[in-house]
Design an enzyme around this catalytic site. Structure first.
Site, PDB file in Angstrom:
ATOM      1  N   ASP A 108       0.821  -1.217   0.000  1.00  0.00           N
ATOM      2  CA  ASP A 108       0.000   0.000   0.000  1.00  0.00           C
ATOM      3  C   ASP A 108       0.847   1.257   0.000  1.00  0.00           C
ATOM      4  O   ASP A 108       2.031   1.240   0.365  1.00  0.00           O
ATOM      5  CB  ASP A 108      -0.932   0.009   1.221  1.00  0.00           C
ATOM      6  CG  ASP A 108      -0.176   0.058   2.548  1.00  0.00           C
ATOM      7  OD1 ASP A 108       0.822  -0.682   2.693  1.00  0.00           O
ATOM      8  OD2 ASP A 108      -0.573   0.834   3.435  1.00  0.00           O
ATOM      9  N   GLU A 203       0.236  -1.296   5.509  1.00  0.00           N
ATOM     10  CA  GLU A 203       1.306  -0.926   6.441  1.00  0.00           C
ATOM     11  C   GLU A 203       1.112   0.516   6.893  1.00  0.00           C
ATOM     12  O   GLU A 203       1.307   0.850   8.057  1.00  0.00           O
ATOM     13  CB  GLU A 203       2.677  -1.075   5.770  1.00  0.00           C
ATOM     14  CG  GLU A 203       3.860  -0.945   6.724  1.00  0.00           C
ATOM     15  CD  GLU A 203       4.411   0.461   6.861  1.00  0.00           C
ATOM     16  OE1 GLU A 203       5.285   0.675   7.709  1.00  0.00           O
ATOM     17  OE2 GLU A 203       3.955   1.371   6.126  1.00  0.00           O
ATOM     18  N   GLU A 204       0.715   1.369   5.952  1.00  0.00           N
ATOM     19  CA  GLU A 204       0.610   2.813   6.239  1.00  0.00           C
ATOM     20  C   GLU A 204      -0.497   3.115   7.244  1.00  0.00           C
ATOM     21  O   GLU A 204      -0.469   4.146   7.906  1.00  0.00           O
ATOM     22  CB  GLU A 204       0.379   3.604   4.949  1.00  0.00           C
ATOM     23  CG  GLU A 204       1.481   3.447   3.908  1.00  0.00           C
ATOM     24  CD  GLU A 204       2.819   4.041   4.331  1.00  0.00           C
ATOM     25  OE1 GLU A 204       2.903   4.598   5.435  1.00  0.00           O
ATOM     26  OE2 GLU A 204       3.779   3.930   3.555  1.00  0.00           O
ATOM     27  N   ASP A 226      12.144  -1.438   3.617  1.00  0.00           N
ATOM     28  CA  ASP A 226      11.189  -0.325   3.650  1.00  0.00           C
ATOM     29  C   ASP A 226      11.855   0.953   4.158  1.00  0.00           C
ATOM     30  O   ASP A 226      11.177   1.875   4.596  1.00  0.00           O
ATOM     31  CB  ASP A 226      10.007  -0.727   4.563  1.00  0.00           C
ATOM     32  CG  ASP A 226       8.847   0.244   4.486  1.00  0.00           C
ATOM     33  OD1 ASP A 226       8.743   0.974   3.478  1.00  0.00           O
ATOM     34  OD2 ASP A 226       8.046   0.272   5.437  1.00  0.00           O
TER      35      ASP A 226
HETATM   36 ZN   LIG Z   1       6.935   2.137   3.948  1.00  0.00          ZN
END
Ligand SMILES: [Zn+2]
Length: 438
Positions: A108, A203-204, A226
């Site tokens: 995402d 994740e966000e 990441d």
């Molecule tokens: Zn990230």
């Protein structure tokens, strides 16, 4: 003549050094993969009851699953929550001493900036200076604010067009992991243990990783891919909480409101005015934590405010919670008719508490970066990673760079070298785990 001869000798030795480690190229380069993924809208959304929070993330999940199968990965599956799992079996006979190493990246992109119709632009052979994004000339990646650009002369820089984010966070991580897999399959001479891979949604918004099946993933140690600048490895993140402050007033027709209406918005405004200036994201850096009022609803009947609390130490987090509660008391005293309450929930914990027991994870990542010609550094993430969650749940997971910069905004960028060096580091890393087990 003498000069020519010495040049000749240098050339011969360089060719020889390369020949020892001549890898067959992957079927598709990391940059080409990245450009394809970046165009797929995978923006996640806050406060949704489902995982994934947005159905469109499944478009990328299903595409990745197809690619992983086509490349030759095994046990490829997309879970009911849209998490993609895959593995590559070991190619060494006795791999019992090599830990199964996992790599994760998230699919995402941030809810903060649109991820629809992303139009990635390659600024080939960058020669210095500010980069003006073509569709909105007010969006400028300046050398002053991005001194890292000075180290990127000659590189191919990838940006969005000024109207969206780029989605390097974290499609760069995905591209690097899949290109690592591609390269390992093309080059069976690279010896490695079992490699597990996963691509996660949401994740966000902090919810996807809760649905992660650690047992099914099968890794003993893992890395999220990441992070930001090349060489930056993180084994420490915030400890994080979120506070919701609710202001209950009383709404009535404004025509006959005298003596009856209690407008909750004034209490909200008073509360906001009390935030200590030196404890905000815009006034802190390094290891100093903050409180951050980031969204709210202003309404007569009920106003709410959401506040992030961030600190590397739990004691620091407790102190910040106290500050917010004291502010509630002060505002409550001034607005006795408004009912004010504060509710604080735990988001994630600093992963350092666990990772200090697994120093080899950080050391191997640093060695892998060094072998890729990078200068590794340790950076405490002023944020959280899916790895913080996994580490607390028993899968130690530090974070590795992607080469990306300016996450969550229209000025996000990465580069060809960023993607290539990240991929190279991951390949080195699986090699190092196999070497060390000997
Ligand atoms: Zn990230």
């Amino acid at each position: 003549m003498k000069k020519v001869l010495s040049v000749f000798i240098v050339l011969v030795s360089v060719t020889f050094a390369n020949a020892q480690d001549q890898l067959k190229p992957p079927k598709e380069t990391a940059i080409d993969r990245f450009l394809r993924y970046a165009k797929i809208d995978t923006q996640s959304q806050d406060d949704q009851p489902t995982t994934p929070s947005t159905r469109k993330q499944l478009n990328l999940a299903n595409l990745l699953a197809r690619e992983l199968k086509r490349l030759g990965a095994e046990n490829v599956r997309v879970s009911e929550f849209g998490i993609v799992y895959a593995m590559l079996p070991a190619n060494i006979p006795d791999n019992s001493k090599v830990p199964v190493v996992g790599f994760l990246a998230h699919m995402d992109t941030s809810p903060a900036v649109s991820g629809a119709n992303v139009n990635p632009i390659i600024h080939r052979n960058y020669q210095g200076g500010d980069i003006v994004l073509p569709k909105d000339p007010t969006q400028i990646i300046s050398v002053m604010k991005n001194p890292i650009l000075k180290d990127m002369i000659g590189d191919d820089i990838i940006t969005a067009d000024g109207t969206t984010l780029l989605g390097s966070d974290d499609k760069s991580g995905i591209a690097a992991i899949i290109t690592m897999l591609d390269t390992l399959i093309q080059n069976p001479q690279i010896k490695h243990g079992t490699v597990a891979m996963a691509f996660t949604p949401d994740e966000e918004v902090g919810t996807g990783i809760d649905k992660f099946d650690i047992k099914g993933f099968g890794a003993q140690v893992a890395y999220t891919v990441d992070g930001e600048a090349l060489g930056e490895i993180s084994n420490e993140t915030w400890s994080a909480r979120t506070a919701t402050v609710t202001f209950k007033g009383k709404s009535t027709h404004p025509g006959d409101a005298k003596g009856i209406m209690v407008n909750a918005m004034y209490a909200l405004a008073d509360y906001l005015s009390r935030f200590p200036h030196d404890m905000l994201p815009e006034t802190t850096e390094g290891r100093v934590g903050f409180v951050h009022p980031y969204s709210g609803v202003a309404d007569v009947e009920e106003s709410t405010l959401k506040v992030l609390l961030r600190d590397f130490e739990v004691a620091g987090l407790d102190a910040k919670e106290k500050v917010l509660s004291d502010m509630v008391q002060a505002t409550q005293a001034k607005f006795p008719d408004v009912k004010i309450s504060i509710d604080v929930k735990e988001d994630y914990k600093n992963m350092k508490e666990v990772l200090k027991n697994y120093p080899e994870l950080t050391e191997n990542a640093m060695e892998a970066a060094r072998r890729a010609g990078l200068k590794p550094t340790i950076k405490a993430v002023r944020g959280g990673t899916d790895g913080s969650n996994l580490t607390v749940r028993g899968l130690p997971t530090p974070d590795i760079f992607t080469g990306g910069q300016n996450f969550h905004g229209k000025l996000e960028f990465n580069s060809r070298r960023g993607l290539e060096k990240t991929t190279e580091t991951l390949i080195n890393l699986v090699r190092i785990f196999a070497e060390k087990a000997k």
